[in-house]
Design a protein around this motif. Structure first.
Motif, short mmCIF file in Angstrom:
data_model
loop_
_atom_site.label_atom_id
_atom_site.label_comp_id
_atom_site.label_asym_id
_atom_site.label_seq_id
_atom_site.Cartn_x
_atom_site.Cartn_y
_atom_site.Cartn_z
N GLU A 1 -61.29 23.52 3.54
CA GLU A 1 -62.56 22.83 3.72
C GLU A 1 -63.61 23.71 4.40
O GLU A 1 -64.79 23.35 4.46
N GLU A 2 -63.20 24.88 4.93
CA GLU A 2 -64.15 25.81 5.53
C GLU A 2 -64.73 26.78 4.50
O GLU A 2 -65.68 27.51 4.81
N ASP B 1 -66.53 27.81 0.98
CA ASP B 1 -67.45 27.40 -0.08
C ASP B 1 -67.40 28.48 -1.16
O ASP B 1 -68.06 29.52 -1.04
N THR C 1 -68.49 28.41 -4.19
CA THR C 1 -69.76 28.53 -4.94
C THR C 1 -70.73 29.44 -4.22
O THR C 1 -71.35 30.33 -4.83
N ARG C 2 -70.87 29.26 -2.92
CA ARG C 2 -71.79 30.10 -2.14
C ARG C 2 -71.12 31.38 -1.65
O ARG C 2 -71.75 32.21 -1.03
N TRP D 1 -67.25 31.74 3.92
CA TRP D 1 -66.22 31.10 4.73
C TRP D 1 -66.83 30.87 6.11
O TRP D 1 -67.23 31.82 6.78
#
Length: 410
Positions: A254-255, A257, A259-260, A263
């Motif tokens: 959950e930390e 991303d 797509t971006r 971390w």
């Protein structure tokens, strides 16, 4: 027992502020702590071992009363009795015996809500359980400075930094006991005017984490990538992201991303206590793509066999296997997991034109002035993305590539 007694005057007792133990003679001492707290202590030697018992604070026990108690204690010693038992009021109701371990556990429970992480809590407890084992089950009320000295001596020279931390933590346990009325007298784990005079002078060694020369990184990474197992992937992740072991061990889906390509490490898991954003290179994204991500999108990225965090030594043990036989010139290689941060930083400084503040921000170091500190925020993120990709490309190349650093230095 010393023959000269009554060295201190009531005025001297009232005005003494120098930390340490001040002798009144005959085994009676006025103990002054670093904070200025004063208490009476009686000391005696039996079978070559120095013992101490608290007689109360100087405010509650006047000088004359302290001398009476000391005289009673001397008589007990002469009879072969233990002053700690003799001086205990006969009418006192029997109280539950509180051991050092009981007190340490109570103190740690009181501090747990404010500790930075559960890992820090475990380290604190494990160090005491390991190195204070010989006093763990002993009543805390009867422990003295000699007991603490004997506990620390086996590790004082060989593991001086560890011993220093254990002493500091032990001092906190006794401070907790004194605050709750379970220990009287001078803190036996205090340094100034106490253990400083009982323990040998320790040579404080500033140790540096052994770092793999960056010139060997392509060959090392080839060996690492051909090795299979969760701990090897954790080590690879640590190297490519420039983070500390604990930060990577606790990495959660959950930390991240994807797509971006970022971390975001929460502040409670960072050494400085601040959120750290790590740009993810192509190689890191491929590594993550091969990890087993739960359908919920939550959980540890590198879980152990039972879903727990991998051991703090997991990556270190794999590293030891990988560097066997490796040499830099004619010198056998030594390396630590933490040392890869130094390896990466040296590479950035010697091979690229990366600005110092950008490289330091990638390591989550707090740099000096306000301008440099701005680079730890989003305004340097693009520069750090280029740096992390260049590092990964270097590590994954069998031959050190020529790096066009102009994009990193802009």
């Amino acid at each position: 027992m010393a023959s000269q007694v009554n060295k201190l005057s009531a005025r001297r007792v009232e005005t003494l502020t120098e930390p340490g133990r001040h002798s009144d003679g005959g085994g009676l001492y006025l103990a002054v702590s670093d904070t200025g707290a004063k208490s009476w202590v009686f000391a005696w030697v039996r079978s070559g071992k120095r013992n101490m018992v608290g007689l109360g604070s100087f405010k509650a026990v006047p000088l004359a009363k302290a001398r009476e108690k000391a005289a009673e204690a001397r008589q007990a010693v002469e009879r072969g009795e233990d002053p700690r038992i003799v001086l205990k009021p006969a009418s006192a109701a029997p109280a539950a015996v509180v051991t050092f371990g009981d007190e340490a556990t109570a103190m740690m429970e009181s501090l747990r809500p404010i500790w930075r992480s559960e890992v820090h809590s475990r380290q604190f407890e494990n160090s005491l359980r390991t190195y204070a084992a010989e006093i763990w089950n002993r009543p805390i009320a009867v422990l003295n400075a000699v007991d603490i000295k004997n506990m620390l001596l086996p590790i004082w020279s060989e593991k001086h930094e560890t011993a220093t931390r254990v002493r500091e933590r032990t001092e906190r346990v006794f401070a907790h006991a004194r605050a709750h009325g379970r220990y009287e007298g001078f803190n036996p784990a205090a340094w100034q005017g106490n253990l400083k005079d009982l323990l040998p002078k320790g040579k404080r060694v500033v140790s540096h984490n052994a770092a793999l020369p960056f010139q060997l990184m392509p060959d090392f990474m080839a060996k690492l990538r051909s090795s299979y197992g969760q701990s090897y992937r954790l080590l690879e992740f640590i190297i490519l992201t420039w983070v500390r072991t604990g930060e990577a061990r606790g990495a959660r889906w959950e930390e991240i991303d994807v797509t971006r390509r970022l971390w975001t490490v929460p502040g409670e898991r960072m050494k400085a206590g601040k959120v750290h954003v790590v740009p993810l290179s192509d190689q890191v994204l491929r590594l993550l793509g091969n990890q087993n991500r739960p359908e919920s999108g939550k959980g540890l990225v590198f879980p152990g066999p039972k879903g727990e965090e991998l051991s703090n030594m997991a990556a270190a043990m794999r590293l030891r296997k990988l560097i066997v036989g490796m040499k830099h010139g004619e010198t056998p290689v030594e390396a630590t997991v933490h040392g890869f941060r130094s390896t990466a930083r040296t590479w950035a400084g010697e091979v690229t034109d990366t600005p110092r503040e950008v490289a330091e921000a990638a390591l989550a170091h707090v740099v000096g002035n306000a301008v440099e500190q701005a680079y730890s925020r989003g305004d340097a993120l693009e520069k750090r993305k280029g740096l992390m990709q260049a590092w990964a490309d270097y590590c994954f190349s069998p031959v050190a590539p020529a790096i066009d650093a102009t994009s990193l230095a802009a």
